[in-house]
Design a protein around this motif. Structure first.
Motif, PDB file in Angstrom:
ATOM      1  N   ALA A  19      28.061  25.675 -53.362  1.00 23.35           N
ATOM      2  CA  ALA A  19      29.483  25.966 -53.422  1.00 23.35           C
ATOM      3  C   ALA A  19      29.834  27.306 -52.783  1.00 23.35           C
ATOM      4  O   ALA A  19      30.912  27.475 -52.234  1.00 23.35           O
ATOM      5  CB  ALA A  19      29.959  25.962 -54.859  1.00 23.35           C
TER       6      ALA A  19
ATOM      7  N   GLU B  74      40.260  30.513 -59.674  1.00 18.76           N
ATOM      8  CA  GLU B  74      39.947  29.174 -60.176  1.00 18.76           C
ATOM      9  C   GLU B  74      39.957  29.195 -61.701  1.00 18.76           C
ATOM     10  O   GLU B  74      39.399  30.106 -62.322  1.00 18.76           O
ATOM     11  CB  GLU B  74      38.555  28.779 -59.678  1.00 18.76           C
ATOM     12  CG  GLU B  74      38.098  27.385 -60.066  1.00 18.76           C
ATOM     13  CD  GLU B  74      36.668  27.101 -59.599  1.00 18.76           C
ATOM     14  OE1 GLU B  74      36.386  25.956 -59.252  1.00 18.76           O
ATOM     15  OE2 GLU B  74      35.838  28.037 -59.594  1.00 18.76           O
ATOM     16  N   LEU B  78      38.327  23.970 -64.494  1.00 21.33           N
ATOM     17  CA  LEU B  78      38.125  23.384 -63.169  1.00 21.33           C
ATOM     18  C   LEU B  78      36.745  23.725 -62.647  1.00 21.33           C
ATOM     19  O   LEU B  78      36.058  22.882 -62.059  1.00 21.33           O
ATOM     20  CB  LEU B  78      39.194  23.899 -62.191  1.00 21.33           C
ATOM     21  CG  LEU B  78      40.581  23.305 -62.387  1.00 21.33           C
ATOM     22  CD1 LEU B  78      41.557  23.952 -61.415  1.00 21.33           C
ATOM     23  CD2 LEU B  78      40.533  21.795 -62.174  1.00 21.33           C
ATOM     24  N   ASN B  81      34.188  21.577 -64.276  1.00 18.59           N
ATOM     25  CA  ASN B  81      34.201  20.225 -63.742  1.00 18.59           C
ATOM     26  C   ASN B  81      33.656  20.166 -62.323  1.00 18.59           C
ATOM     27  O   ASN B  81      33.011  19.192 -61.940  1.00 18.59           O
ATOM     28  CB  ASN B  81      35.613  19.645 -63.797  1.00 18.59           C
ATOM     29  CG  ASN B  81      35.891  19.013 -65.142  1.00 18.59           C
ATOM     30  OD1 ASN B  81      35.390  17.939 -65.430  1.00 18.59           O
ATOM     31  ND2 ASN B  81      36.632  19.700 -65.988  1.00 18.59           N
ATOM     32  N   ARG B  82      33.911  21.212 -61.553  1.00 16.12           N
ATOM     33  CA  ARG B  82      33.360  21.270 -60.205  1.00 16.12           C
ATOM     34  C   ARG B  82      31.826  21.269 -60.263  1.00 16.12           C
ATOM     35  O   ARG B  82      31.164  20.495 -59.562  1.00 16.12           O
ATOM     36  CB  ARG B  82      33.866  22.539 -59.504  1.00 16.12           C
ATOM     37  CG  ARG B  82      33.144  22.854 -58.209  1.00 16.12           C
ATOM     38  CD  ARG B  82      33.811  23.994 -57.445  1.00 16.12           C
ATOM     39  NE  ARG B  82      33.899  25.254 -58.181  1.00 16.12           N
ATOM     40  CZ  ARG B  82      32.888  26.107 -58.338  1.00 16.12           C
ATOM     41  NH1 ARG B  82      31.694  25.833 -57.835  1.00 16.12           N
ATOM     42  NH2 ARG B  82      33.073  27.232 -59.001  1.00 16.12           N
ATOM     43  N   LYS B  85      30.533  17.918 -61.307  1.00 14.57           N
ATOM     44  CA  LYS B  85      30.653  16.928 -60.243  1.00 14.57           C
ATOM     45  C   LYS B  85      29.619  17.164 -59.146  1.00 14.57           C
ATOM     46  O   LYS B  85      28.970  16.234 -58.667  1.00 14.57           O
ATOM     47  CB  LYS B  85      32.065  16.981 -59.651  1.00 14.57           C
ATOM     48  CG  LYS B  85      32.289  15.918 -58.600  1.00 14.57           C
ATOM     49  CD  LYS B  85      33.641  16.033 -57.944  1.00 14.57           C
ATOM     50  CE  LYS B  85      33.704  15.097 -56.748  1.00 14.57           C
ATOM     51  NZ  LYS B  85      34.924  15.339 -55.952  1.00 14.57           N
ATOM     52  N   ASP B  86      29.451  18.429 -58.761  1.00 14.80           N
ATOM     53  CA  ASP B  86      28.465  18.740 -57.733  1.00 14.80           C
ATOM     54  C   ASP B  86      27.081  18.260 -58.146  1.00 14.80           C
ATOM     55  O   ASP B  86      26.297  17.803 -57.331  1.00 14.80           O
ATOM     56  CB  ASP B  86      28.409  20.256 -57.483  1.00 14.80           C
ATOM     57  CG  ASP B  86      29.615  20.743 -56.687  1.00 14.80           C
ATOM     58  OD1 ASP B  86      30.358  19.897 -56.160  1.00 14.80           O
ATOM     59  OD2 ASP B  86      29.812  21.963 -56.613  1.00 14.80           O
ATOM     60  N   GLU B  91      33.092  12.522 -62.598  1.00 16.72           N
ATOM     61  CA  GLU B  91      34.409  13.149 -62.562  1.00 16.72           C
ATOM     62  C   GLU B  91      35.176  12.811 -63.820  1.00 16.72           C
ATOM     63  O   GLU B  91      34.882  11.850 -64.506  1.00 16.72           O
ATOM     64  CB  GLU B  91      35.183  12.656 -61.335  1.00 16.72           C
ATOM     65  CG  GLU B  91      34.570  13.143 -60.033  1.00 16.72           C
ATOM     66  CD  GLU B  91      35.450  12.804 -58.835  1.00 16.72           C
ATOM     67  OE1 GLU B  91      36.517  13.433 -58.716  1.00 16.72           O
ATOM     68  OE2 GLU B  91      35.067  11.937 -58.046  1.00 16.72           O
TER      69      GLU B  91
END
Lengths: 250, 250
Positions: A19, B74, B78, B81-82, B85-86, B91
DNA sequence: CCAAAAGTGTTGAGTCTACACCCATGA
DNA sequence: TCATGGGTGTAGACTCAACACTTTTGG
C-alpha cells in the motif's frame, strides 16, 4: 525519540501488501494523540459526569471532557493520569481505556486521534466541585447531558454502554460509593446505572449471598427511620472467590 | 489537511490546565497511527487466528497480525478494511474496534500508536489459505500462539478476552460458522471459545428455546452416524426479540 | 401515633443439572 | 452388528419474582 529515523523516501516500515510503496515515511508521522477522561461519580441519587468548560477555541464556552494532547514521549496512561491530576488533584486513580476516536475531521487544527479513558470515583474520596478549579468544573447528570465539544458525547455514551455491561459482571459499582454504604444505597446505584428497579428483598438476598460485603457493625445516624447497617466491599473475599471460579452477576 | 495549521509557537489548542504553554504545537504532531486486525475463524474444531509472516525488518520472519499505517487523511475503519481486503480479498466485513496500544517504545522507527480491530469470519465465506497470498498467510490455533511481532500477542489476548465476554451476551458466535450448521457444531464452537464443556441435552434445550434458529429442513450427508439437522441463525427473529427486551445469555 | 425506610419469610413458577436412554447412519 | 454422534425425557436441586409482613428510628 523519532528524530533519528531515516528520512529516505524509500523507507516504508516494511509492510506486506504494497500500500505504501513510494510514499515517504514522514507523511505518516503527522498525527497528534490526545486523551479524554470520562470521570463518573454517584451523587444525589444519580450518575454524574465531570465536565469542564472550555476557555478557548475551538468550542469555546462549551462543556467538554477533561482532556489534553499526549507528549511525543509520554505513555497514554500517564497522560490520562496527568490530566486527571491537573484537574482534580486525584492521584493513583485506576483509569480504564475505552475506545479511540479518529475521524479525519474531528479536530479543526489537524489530525488528532483521541483515546477515551474512564474511571469511577467515589464522592468521599474526592469532590472536584470543591477544588481550586471549581469555576470550570461541574458535574452533570448523565441523563441530562448537554451538547459537548468535539465528539465527546459519543465518547461518553460509549463509556456508559460499557459500564452497563461491565457492572453486571464485575463488582465495579462499589467504586462509586463511599467506603461504607447501606444496601439501599447500593440498590439505588444499580438502579441508576441500569435504569431499572429491583425488588428490595430479592436484591438484598442476592448481594448478601455472594459474601462480598463486610458488615462494619456500624449504622446510619440521624435518619428519620430505622437506621441501616453500613457495609463495606470485601476486596480480599472477592479476589479469593474469583480465583475459585466465582462469577459476579447481577 | 493539517498543512494549513498555524505554526505559531504560541498556539496551544486551548487547553485548560496549562500543561502545554510554551510548547510549539508542531511538537505534538509527530505520531503515526496504525491498525492491526485480529481475524478469527473456526476451523477443525478450534478457534484460529489469521497471521502473516513479516518479510522485512523490524521483526522480519516473525508472525504478525495483518496491519498497516493509516494515511493522514484516512479514517481508521477504512484503513482496517483496506488492510483486510488487501490480505484476504474480503470486503464489507464488519470489524469491531478493540483497544489502542501506544507504548512509547513499541515501534523502533518512531511513535506509532496502533488500534486493534477484530472480526469473526466463517470459513465458508472465505478461506485466506486459498488466496494469492497463501505463502504468507497462515491460521494458527489460538491455544498455541507463537511469539508474535511487536505487542501483537497482547492485542490478540485482549480480543480473546473481549470475545469470551461478548459471546456469552450476544449471538456473535454464529458469525464463525457456515450459514448452515448443526447443533453439535454450535456446541463445539462455544466449548472452544469458552474453554469448557456443556451437557448436550441441556445445551440443545437452551439454544432451541431461544427461537433464534431456523430449521433449514436439510440434513448432513455422508456421515457415519445419524445425520444431524442443519440450522441457520435467524437474524430477523433476533432483532425483533431484542427490541422486545430479550437478552441472549449463555 | 405516623411516615419512612430497613429488613425478613414464604410460596409457587421457572430454570438448570445430571443422567439415562433411544435413533439413524456408514463401515 | 458395532461405533458414532444425533436427539429426547425426566426427577431433583436450585434460583427467582412477587408480595406480605415486621422493625426501628425521628418528628
Amino acid at each position: 525519540m523519532n528524530e533519528e529515523r531515516s528520512s529516505s523516501t524509500e523507507d516504508t516500515l516494511g509492510h506486506q501488501f504494497g500500500a505504501f510503496y513510494k510514499i515517504p515515511i514522514e507523511k505518516f508521522f503527522q498525527f497528534a494523540l490526545s486523551v479524554d477522561c470520562v470521570i463518573l461519580g454517584y451523587h444525589e441519587n444519580g450518575l454524574k459526569l465531570l465536565v469542564i468548560e472550555r476557555g478557548t477555541e475551538p468550542h469555546k464556552g462549551k462543556k467538554a471532557l477533561p482532556g489534553d494532547l499526549v507528549y511525543p514521549a509520554e505513555d497514554m496512561e500517564l497522560a490520562a493520569n496527568r490530566v486527571l491530576k491537573d484537574l482534580t488533584g486525584l492521584e493513583n486513580v485506576y483509569m480504564t481505556q475505552s475506545k479511540s476516536y479518529g475521524q479525519v475531521d474531528r479536530h479543526p487544527i489537524g489530525r488528532v486521534v483521541t483515546v477515551g479513558y474512564y474511571s469511577l470515583i467515589s464522592v468521599d474520596r474526592y469532590q472536584p466541585l470543591a477544588s481550586s478549579w471549581a469555576a470550570n468544573v461541574v458535574w452533570v447528570d448523565v441523563n441530562e447531558l448537554p451538547l459537548l465539544a468535539f465528539d465527546h458525547n459519543q465518547i461518553v455514551n460509549q463509556v456508559l454502554a460499557t459500564l452497563r455491561e461491565r457492572v453486571r459482571l464485575q463488582p465495579i459499582g462499589f467504586e462509586l460509593l463511599p467506603k461504607k454504604f447501606t444496601l439501599g444505597q447500593l440498590q439505588e446505584l444499580y438502579e441508576a446505572i441500569l435504569n431499572t428497579t429491583f425488588d428490595k428483598a430479592n436484591f438484598r438476598k442476592k448481594i448478601l449471598s455472594m459474601n462480598l460485603l463486610k458488615d462494619t457493625k456500624e449504622r446510619q445516624t440521624d435518619v428519620a427511620h430505622r437506621p441501616a447497617k453500613l457495609f463495606s466491599f470485601d476486596k480480599k473475599a472477592y479476589e479469593s472467590l474469583r480465583q475459585q471460579g466465582f462469577s459476579f452477576e447481577m
